[in-house]
Design a protein around this motif. Structure first.
Motif, PDB file in Angstrom:
ATOM      1  N   GLY A 147       0.794  -1.221   0.000  1.00  0.00           N
ATOM      2  CA  GLY A 147       0.000   0.000   0.000  1.00  0.00           C
ATOM      3  C   GLY A 147       0.823   1.267   0.000  1.00  0.00           C
ATOM      4  O   GLY A 147       0.425   2.267  -0.588  1.00  0.00           O
ATOM      5  N   GLY A 148       1.980   1.233   0.661  1.00  0.00           N
ATOM      6  CA  GLY A 148       2.803   2.428   0.775  1.00  0.00           C
ATOM      7  C   GLY A 148       3.552   2.780  -0.487  1.00  0.00           C
ATOM      8  O   GLY A 148       3.624   3.952  -0.886  1.00  0.00           O
ATOM      9  N   ASN A 149       4.124   1.775  -1.150  1.00  0.00           N
ATOM     10  CA  ASN A 149       4.882   2.025  -2.379  1.00  0.00           C
ATOM     11  C   ASN A 149       4.759   0.809  -3.288  1.00  0.00           C
ATOM     12  O   ASN A 149       5.609  -0.084  -3.270  1.00  0.00           O
ATOM     13  N   PRO A 150       3.686   0.738  -4.097  1.00  0.00           N
ATOM     14  CA  PRO A 150       3.453  -0.426  -4.952  1.00  0.00           C
ATOM     15  C   PRO A 150       4.590  -0.712  -5.921  1.00  0.00           C
ATOM     16  O   PRO A 150       4.946  -1.870  -6.146  1.00  0.00           O
ATOM     17  N   THR A 151       5.190   0.349  -6.468  1.00  0.00           N
ATOM     18  CA  THR A 151       6.271   0.167  -7.436  1.00  0.00           C
ATOM     19  C   THR A 151       7.494  -0.468  -6.792  1.00  0.00           C
ATOM     20  O   THR A 151       8.075  -1.420  -7.321  1.00  0.00           O
ATOM     21  N   ALA A 152       7.882   0.061  -5.634  1.00  0.00           N
ATOM     22  CA  ALA A 152       9.038  -0.477  -4.938  1.00  0.00           C
ATOM     23  C   ALA A 152       8.796  -1.921  -4.500  1.00  0.00           C
ATOM     24  O   ALA A 152       9.702  -2.763  -4.598  1.00  0.00           O
ATOM     25  N   SER A 153       7.593  -2.219  -4.031  1.00  0.00           N
ATOM     26  CA  SER A 153       7.288  -3.587  -3.602  1.00  0.00           C
ATOM     27  C   SER A 153       7.324  -4.545  -4.785  1.00  0.00           C
ATOM     28  O   SER A 153       7.782  -5.684  -4.660  1.00  0.00           O
ATOM     29  N   ARG A 154       6.876  -4.081  -5.947  1.00  0.00           N
ATOM     30  CA  ARG A 154       6.910  -4.934  -7.142  1.00  0.00           C
ATOM     31  C   ARG A 154       8.349  -5.198  -7.563  1.00  0.00           C
ATOM     32  O   ARG A 154       8.716  -6.332  -7.900  1.00  0.00           O
ATOM     33  N   LEU A 155       9.173  -4.150  -7.524  1.00  0.00           N
ATOM     34  CA  LEU A 155      10.575  -4.311  -7.896  1.00  0.00           C
ATOM     35  C   LEU A 155      11.327  -5.186  -6.899  1.00  0.00           C
ATOM     36  O   LEU A 155      12.332  -5.816  -7.246  1.00  0.00           O
ATOM     37  N   ALA A 156      10.825  -5.229  -5.672  1.00  0.00           N
ATOM     38  CA  ALA A 156      11.445  -6.062  -4.646  1.00  0.00           C
ATOM     39  C   ALA A 156      11.001  -7.519  -4.745  1.00  0.00           C
ATOM     40  O   ALA A 156      11.447  -8.364  -3.968  1.00  0.00           O
ATOM     41  N   GLY A 157      10.122  -7.795  -5.678  1.00  0.00           N
ATOM     42  CA  GLY A 157       9.684  -9.169  -5.900  1.00  0.00           C
ATOM     43  C   GLY A 157       8.473  -9.577  -5.096  1.00  0.00           C
ATOM     44  O   GLY A 157       8.131 -10.759  -5.032  1.00  0.00           O
ATOM     45  N   ILE A 158       7.797  -8.616  -4.482  1.00  0.00           N
ATOM     46  CA  ILE A 158       6.607  -8.920  -3.693  1.00  0.00           C
ATOM     47  C   ILE A 158       5.414  -9.065  -4.635  1.00  0.00           C
ATOM     48  O   ILE A 158       5.161  -8.201  -5.474  1.00  0.00           O
TER      49      ILE A 158
END
Length: 337
Positions: free
Chosen positions: A203-214
């Motif tokens: 919820g906080g940073n969708p782009t960063a979480s996606r790049l982190a493999g979440i």
């Protein structure tokens, strides 16, 4: 001291204390809790009992909002859950049969989970905006509840079922125990494991979480399923307390109070960090405010306006920007005096 004032739960707690103290001026015995027939009685107990459905719905809403989503269908899910359980019980040969009541509860919760899966599917898999995806079930869910009840209020006379919303255990309302256990389990899952951090990252940073493999879709789906389960249990408590199911009015507009409870508790609607304790406290504040309105004797025509004014005051008190601006103006006034 500043750290205490800046804590997200400080102002909701202050508002709760103010409301409770204010009630004592109109009802001196408001804070009195007595033990009769092995049960606790009093206005404080009534507040906790009345807050249990809202607290559960707010709990599920908190997790959904943490993923930067929203769930407008929780009231309809409550109505469907209560209608399903009451319909099953009403058709039992013996409504006091514990086995039959347990089956009714299981069916209601299973259907609530399915509805949560449906919301999660629309949001996480199809990519529909959360407010639109859940608005679909909000509208259609009322129709489903009406179909289940046949457009009538289903009344049941089942002692085992009534225990859920109106029973006592160890002198404490069973509904309060259910909520306490559910909140404790949820808190352990999201604060003692990586689940809470993953939800906040989505919820906080969708782009960063996606790049982190979440895998964001997975946790968004879980959030909506959890919200559906919470609403289902709330529906059981609500219908059990009144021993009936009303597909039209059960849970009506509770989604708005749930969102308000989440905001009062310090969770931002933009997603990210969330507070379970804050949402539960927010739910208690809202129900205390409702009871205060009746205790004080606010006219029915002014009830919603009075409630809105109190909520606005609380939100302004919580706002760091507002407090900072107010402090600067006060400092300037003292300097010119």
């Amino acid at each position: 001291m500043k750290a205490v004032v800046r804590h997200r739960l400080f102002w909701p707690a202050v508002m709760l204390v103010v409301l409770l103290i204010g009630n004592t001026f109109y009802s001196p015995s408001f804070l009195k809790v007595t033990l009769r027939d092995g049960h606790f009685y009093g206005s404080l107990v009534d507040i906790l009992r009345s807050a249990t459905p809202l607290a559960l719905v707010a709990l599920g809403m908190t997790v959904v909002i943490a993923t930067a989503g929203i769930d407008l269908s929780v009231g309809s899910v409550m109505a469907i859950s209560g209608a399903t359980a009451c319909l099953w019980i009403s058709e039992l040969g013996d409504q006091n049969a514990v086995g039959g009541v347990l089956v009714a509860v299981a069916l209601a919760l299973l259907l609530s989970l399915v509805l949560g899966v449906w919301n999660g599917f629309l949001v996480a898999a199809i990519g529909i905006q959360p407010i639109i995806a859940t608005l679909i079930l909000m509208v259609a869910g009322r129709g489903i509840a009406q179909l289940i009840t046949g457009g009538q209020i289903i009344t049941v006379n089942s002692s085992p079922y009534k225990v859920i919303g109106a029973g006592y255990a160890l002198a404490i309302p069973v509904s309060v125990i259910i909520v306490a256990v559910f909140v404790a389990v949820a808190a352990v899952l999201v604060r003692r494991s990586a689940l809470g951090l993953l939800v906040e990252s989505v919820g906080g940073n969708p782009t960063a979480s996606r790049l982190a493999g979440i895998k964001s879709a997975r946790y968004i789906w879980i959030a909506y399923v959890f919200a559906g389960l919470c609403a289902g249990i709330a529906g059981l408590i609500f219908s059990s307390n009144v021993s009936s199911a009303d597909g039209n009015n059960a849970g009506n507009l509770i989604e708005l109070d749930a969102i308000l409870a989440v905001v009062i508790g310090g969770t931002a609607l933009t997603g990210g960090r969330f507070s379970i304790a804050g949402s539960i406290l927010g739910a208690v504040v809202i129900k205390t405010l409702d009871i205060t309105i009746y205790t004080v004797g606010v006219p029915t025509s002014s009830t919603l306006l009075f409630k809105a004014i109190v909520v606005i005051a609380l939100c302004l008190a919580q706002s760091p920007a507002f407090r900072a601006k107010f402090a600067r103006r006060r400092s300037a006034a003292e300097a010119t005096a």
